[in-house]
Design an enzyme around this catalytic site. Structure first.
Site, PDB file in Angstrom:
ATOM      1  N   LYS A 119     -10.324   0.180  -2.607  1.00 23.83           N
ATOM      2  CA  LYS A 119     -10.309   0.012  -1.201  1.00 23.83           C
ATOM      3  C   LYS A 119     -10.472   1.443  -0.600  1.00 23.83           C
ATOM      4  O   LYS A 119      -9.662   2.304  -0.542  1.00 23.83           O
ATOM      5  CB  LYS A 119      -8.913  -0.455  -0.784  1.00 23.83           C
ATOM      6  CG  LYS A 119      -8.907  -0.575   0.614  1.00 23.83           C
ATOM      7  CD  LYS A 119      -7.322  -1.075   0.918  1.00 23.83           C
ATOM      8  CE  LYS A 119      -7.074  -1.268   2.293  1.00 23.83           C
ATOM      9  NZ  LYS A 119      -5.801  -1.690   3.013  1.00 23.83           N
TER      10      LYS A 119
ATOM     11  N   LYS B 267      -6.826   3.314  -3.830  1.00 26.27           N
ATOM     12  CA  LYS B 267      -7.087   3.271  -2.312  1.00 26.27           C
ATOM     13  C   LYS B 267      -7.596   4.793  -1.666  1.00 26.27           C
ATOM     14  O   LYS B 267      -6.744   5.647  -1.984  1.00 26.27           O
ATOM     15  CB  LYS B 267      -6.348   2.533  -1.204  1.00 26.27           C
ATOM     16  CG  LYS B 267      -6.239   2.751   0.234  1.00 26.27           C
ATOM     17  CD  LYS B 267      -5.013   2.024   0.922  1.00 26.27           C
ATOM     18  CE  LYS B 267      -5.265   2.163   2.543  1.00 26.27           C
ATOM     19  NZ  LYS B 267      -4.341   1.487   3.103  1.00 26.27           N
TER      20      LYS B 267
ATOM     21  N   ASP C  21       0.861  -1.185   0.025  1.00 21.50           N
ATOM     22  CA  ASP C  21       0.005   0.080   0.074  1.00 21.50           C
ATOM     23  C   ASP C  21       0.937   1.326   0.016  1.00 21.50           C
ATOM     24  O   ASP C  21       1.586   1.608   1.013  1.00 21.50           O
ATOM     25  CB  ASP C  21      -0.949   0.093   1.243  1.00 21.50           C
ATOM     26  CG  ASP C  21      -1.896  -1.150   1.133  1.00 21.50           C
ATOM     27  OD1 ASP C  21      -1.725  -2.054   0.589  1.00 21.50           O
ATOM     28  OD2 ASP C  21      -2.964  -0.921   1.818  1.00 21.50           O
TER      29      ASP C  21
END
Length: 319
Positions: free
Chosen positions: A255, A219, A156
């Site tokens: 996400k 995300k 991430d």
């Protein structure tokens, strides 16, 4: 350095050739109707679902959770305990599905890998000077390489919001492409930090920029900046991955992370996914929920649906 742009189809092949071409493409995207996006997200959030569908939605949401601990006080023991909960969220009920992943800092990846090997639960690691992203590209690549070497299945990363907001799209693109290369076989989730992007148009542009550079997921947030995930921002990102697939044939996941704390919240996001991109995105490989406290509420609501009563306040562990 442009990184590997072989993922781009012919209409997009020259988009990343310069900052000017990137700017022309990103600013040529349709503008976002802020009022319309807010209203649609709010409307979808009012949808009710039947009891049987709710039970299925709760299990689906559990299977999509990235169970997260990102604190300076994280210890090997805390990570091991979190991993145990990820594999068996309710020790008294083996029918509860496992979560999708456990997300930790790079120096705790080895602990998570040791605890999760063979369980099917992925190990995700934040990298690239999380959460600020304020570091050189060399440091970001080294951070990523360290996490992958320790066994991370997913990375991430955070984008350089300063570069993005100042219009240096090529720098952001190149950093994502370089981190993608360093990640190797690990999936790359690109964190936009939407709370700092100021406008919905910027959220759409950052979504496309991340996908063009090779993101496997986009995300919303680090969870360290308010506002974090919101239904309207997630709607815009879902529309972006839908349109990107239509143009390129490549599937990118979404996400939302930060601020999703209740079962009602989670189900609202699942409805948003279903109505925007369709049922095929209702899968942990395409949609994740970044959370720490959400899982307990999902477990409480699941038990309530099964037994007619809530568990006591000390029944589930606090994470």
């Amino acid at each position: 350095m442009l990184g590997d742009v072989s993922i781009l189809t012919a209409p997009l092949a020259d988009v990343a050739s310069s900052n000017a071409t990137l700017r022309a493409f990103l600013h040529g995207l349709p503008g976002v109707d802020r009022v319309g996006a807010d209203q649609r997200a709010a409307m979808l959030g009012t949808r009710s679902i039947k009891t049987t569908a709710k039970a299925q939605a709760i299990d689906l949401a559990i299977s999509m959770v990235d169970l997260t601990t990102l604190e300076g006080a994280d210890t090997p023991g805390k990570v091991r305990a979190l991993c145990a909960k990820a594999v068996r969220p309710d020790p008294a009920d083996p029918t509860v599905p496992k979560v999708a992943a456990v997300c930790v800092y790079p120096d705790r990846v080895a602990d998570a890998v040791h605890a999760l090997t063979g369980t099917g639960v992925k190990v995700a690691s934040v990298a690239t000077a999380f959460p600020s992203g304020r570091a050189s590209l060399e440091v970001k690549v080294a951070d990523t390489s360290s996490a992958v070497a320790a066994g991370a299945d997913e990375i991430d990363m955070v984008i350089d919001r300063g570069a993005f907001l100042s219009g240096d799209y090529k720098k952001v693109f190149e950093e994502i492409a370089a981190v993608k290369e360093a990640a190797g076989e690990a999936h790359l989730k690109v964190i936009l930090e939407t709370g700092e992007l100021a406008t919905y148009d910027n959220v759409r542009r950052a979504s496309w920029l991340a996908m063009l550079a090779g993101a496997d997921f986009i995300k919303t947030s680090t969870g360290k900046v308010a506002p974090a995930a919101t239904p309207a921002v997630t709607l815009i990102m879902l529309e972006a991955v839908r349109d990107y697939r239509a143009m390129t044939g490549r599937v990118v996941g979404v996400k939302p992370a930060g601020g999703i704390r209740t079962t009602k919240d989670a189900i609202r996001y699942l409805v948003l996914v279903n109505e925007t991109v369709g049922e095929d995105w209702l899968d942990p490989d395409r949609f994740r929920i970044g959370a720490s406290s959400l899982l307990n509420d999902l477990l409480m609501q699941r038990q309530k649906a099964a037994t007619g009563r809530y568990a006591g306040p000390d029944y589930f562990t606090l994470d």
